[in-house]
Motif scaffolding. Structure first.
Motif, PDB file in Angstrom:
ATOM      1  N   ILE A  81       0.853  -1.190   0.000  1.00  0.00           N
ATOM      2  CA  ILE A  81       0.000   0.000   0.000  1.00  0.00           C
ATOM      3  C   ILE A  81       0.886   1.237   0.000  1.00  0.00           C
ATOM      4  N   LEU A  82       0.650   2.124  -0.927  1.00  0.00           N
ATOM      5  CA  LEU A  82       1.404   3.370  -1.016  1.00  0.00           C
ATOM      6  C   LEU A  82       0.585   4.507  -0.423  1.00  0.00           C
ATOM      7  N   PRO A  83       1.229   5.452   0.255  1.00  0.00           N
ATOM      8  CA  PRO A  83       0.473   6.562   0.839  1.00  0.00           C
ATOM      9  C   PRO A  83      -0.103   7.459  -0.237  1.00  0.00           C
ATOM     10  N   GLY A  84      -1.273   8.013   0.055  1.00  0.00           N
ATOM     11  CA  GLY A  84      -1.917   8.946  -0.860  1.00  0.00           C
ATOM     12  C   GLY A  84      -1.840  10.361  -0.338  1.00  0.00           C
ATOM     13  N   ASP A  85      -2.646  11.222  -0.929  1.00  0.00           N
ATOM     14  CA  ASP A  85      -2.656  12.626  -0.542  1.00  0.00           C
ATOM     15  C   ASP A  85      -3.668  12.872   0.571  1.00  0.00           C
ATOM     16  N   GLY A  86      -3.593  14.050   1.147  1.00  0.00           N
ATOM     17  CA  GLY A  86      -4.571  14.460   2.148  1.00  0.00           C
ATOM     18  C   GLY A  86      -4.141  14.144   3.560  1.00  0.00           C
ATOM     19  N   PRO A  87      -4.908  14.607   4.534  1.00  0.00           N
ATOM     20  CA  PRO A  87      -4.540  14.414   5.948  1.00  0.00           C
ATOM     21  C   PRO A  87      -4.516  12.954   6.372  1.00  0.00           C
TER      22      PRO A  87
END
Length: 588
Positions: free
Chosen positions: A511-517
């Motif tokens: 799982i790769l991190p996405g955007d946003g808080p």
């Protein structure tokens, strides 16, 4: 030694494997609060075969009234030499143990025996109870048999033994009536004791429809395991998604009187099959349910109306940012909120403490002096520095933006102190209703900030491995990456958990991190995982340093909880509670 009574799980056994004890009592006509039993008759049957009988007269210790003698033929002289109830009761309980208690008008007979146990120091075994009168009313239409009295049913079915108000004869007649009723319920899809007991309890108002009963075969292939189930319609579309710790039991409940929701009954009538996805444990089942709801948006799930829809309060991207309610979690936003209304309420509360502008116009970085509007009333009231009129530069406006960022990220909580102080001042001036309203809005804001900071800290973690006791000597295991479930398994009792953990980490989803808080994690899934990790004795087997901010909303939890409890009346004094202690929350 008595055999153990049937467990709840055993109630799902096929009817051919169930032992029934059909019992009848004759009494003096008195209350069950005293020894009024004059005769006991019982027949034990299994798989349609009679395997034992018990019959005895009982001395009630009093005379038998003439009207009862006329009805039963049992006289005071007949019971004079019979054993008393304390002597008979152990034999009756032993005969009944491990079986289903059956009687015509069962509450009457069960009530007498239960009260007798209490009076004479015996333990009532609490067997499953089946009333043939109620079962007959559930199975037979009134057009076929208007009365469900034992005599009427015996004549209707043509039983070889006719009831005559003697215990053993009535019990034998009830056995035949029971067998005739069991033959009828096969057409209703009732094949287990659990279904039989549910059928006998059904009232006419909540009785399952014929279509519901016909659909019971859909549960036949569903396993007894934790997981997710999907009802599918005639075009293979997903109608409904649910989760359960026991899939088979939960799916079967949709075809009984326990399911009273009209919407779900309509869904069951349309269903063509039920798919089951077995999961390692409840967390995996809950996450899969959320993902399936988002993917299929099933018509009959209320949660499918806006699956995954959340609202956020975020600053706009301009020279003089203002706060707005948006539908996506952009960087620096506060949320998630379940509704636009809740987000708007939080925005209004924030603007009472953070000196950001309230107007919605877009203010250019450099506007010609001739085109600038006059300052509004908020400027005259000292609540806005009027950047729209050129009276405030971007550099002078920047501290207000920094205050917002610090509050949301948990780097400072001065705005919360300011709002709590205003509650104090209103209470001191005895403006209790206003104080209570401001207090409640502050509590809601604290909850939103706390939720955002908790989930932001969780979803920033590249990998967490949690182990939770399963209650049977084993462990439920989960690999979490950036707030999403990457793998799940169990280490059964006696199995070394660490090799299972290592294998689970190696096979877990990338799982790769996405955007946003929340780094791209779905808020509902992140909340579900957070609860699992922080409750129920879950231990962190592997993780990087994980903490929540020391000056975040977490230090206001006790304040908010006390404020929630302060709801006695509008005139309750709303003095500020003890200032929160600064303390960060670390997870090891």
């Amino acid at each position: 030694m008595t055999a153990p009574q049937l467990s709840f799980d055993e109630l799902g056994t096929p009817l051919r494997e169930v032992t029934f004890v059909v019992l009848d009592l004759e009494t003096t006509g008195g209350s069950h609060q005293r020894d009024a039993i004059t005769e006991v008759g019982a027949v034990k049957v299994r798989g349609g075969e009679r395997i034992g009988e018990l019959a005895t007269l009982v001395d009630p210790g009093t005379g038998i009234p003439p009207n009862v003698v006329a009805l039963t033929g049992i006289t005071t002289a007949m019971v004079a030499r019979a054993p008393r109830l304390p002597t008979v009761l152990p034999s009756v309980l032993e005969f009944l143990s491990g079986s289903v208690f059956v009687a015509h008008n069962a509450p009457f007979d069960a009530g007498f025996l239960r009260s007798a146990c209490e009076r004479h120091g015996q333990v009532w075994p609490r067997p499953p109870v089946l009333c043939t009168a109620r079962l007959a009313r559930a199975v037979l239409p009134r057009t076929e048999c208007r009365s469900v009295a034992l005599g009427a049913l015996a004549r209707h079915f043509g039983t070889s033994t006719q009831p005559n108000h003697r215990a053993l004869s009535d019990a034998r007649a009830t056995v035949e009536v029971l067998h005739h009723l069991l033959e009828r319920i096969g057409n209703l899809g009732v094949q287990s004791l659990e279904e039989l007991l549910a059928l006998s309890r059904e009232s006419s108002a909540h009785r399952p429809t014929q279509r519901q009963r016909q659909q019971r075969h859909l549960a036949a292939a569903v396993p007894s395991a934790p997981g997710v189930y999907l009802f599918r319609g005639p075009k293979d579309e997903v109608l409904y998604v649910g989760t359960s710790g026991d899939l088979r039991r939960r799916v079967r409940s949709y075809f009984t009187a326990g399911e009273r929701r009209r919407r779900v009954r309509d869904m069951v009538a349309l269903a063509e099959r039920v798919d089951a996805i077995v999961c390692a444990h409840a967390l995996e089942a809950g996450v899969r349910e959320l993902r399936l709801l988002s993917a299929h948006k099933p018509k009959y799930n209320r949660r499918s109306r806006n699956p995954g829809r959340t609202w956020w309060v975020a600053p706009t991207a301009e020279a003089f940012p203002r706060l707005s309610v948006v539908g996506s979690g952009r960087e620096g936003a506060l949320g998630p909120f379940a509704s636009q209304r809740a987000a708007s309420a939080a925005l209004d509360t924030l603007l009472d403490a953070v000196p950001l502008r309230r107007c919605t116009q877009r203010i250019p970085l450099r506007a010609p002096a001739a085109g600038r509007p006059a300052p509004c009333m908020l400027h005259e009231l000292g609540r806005c520095a009027a950047p729209c009129a050129g009276l405030q530069s971007p550099e002078e406006y920047a501290p207000a933006v920094a205050t917002w960022v610090s509050l949301v990220d948990g780097a400072a909580d001065a705005p919360l102190h300011a709002l709590a102080g205003e509650v104090d001042r209103l209470a001191a001036r005895e403006r209790f209703e206003e104080a209570a309203g401001d207090r409640d809005r502050l509590v809601s804001l604290i909850g939103a900030l706390d939720r955002r900071q908790q989930l932001a800290a969780l979803t920033a973690q590249p990998e967490l491995v949690g182990a939770r006791p399963d209650g049977r000597g084993g462990w439920e295991l989960a690999v979490v990456r950036y707030g999403r479930l990457a793998a799940a398994d169990v280490a059964r009792r006696g199995v070394r958990p660490m090799p299972v953990v290592e294998a689970l980490r190696e096979s877990a989803q990338t799982i790769l991190p996405g955007d946003g808080p929340l780094h791209g994690a779905p808020p509902e899934e992140a909340r579900l995982i957070y609860r699992w990790l922080t409750t129920g004795g879950t231990r962190l087997v592997h993780c990087a340093p994980w903490s929540e901010p020391a000056l975040g909303a977490g230090r206001w939890r006790a304040w908010a909880e006390k404020a929630r409890q302060n709801t006695e009346s509008a005139r309750t004094t709303v003095h500020a509670l003890t200032d929160p202690e600064p303390a960060s929350r670390h997870f090891r």
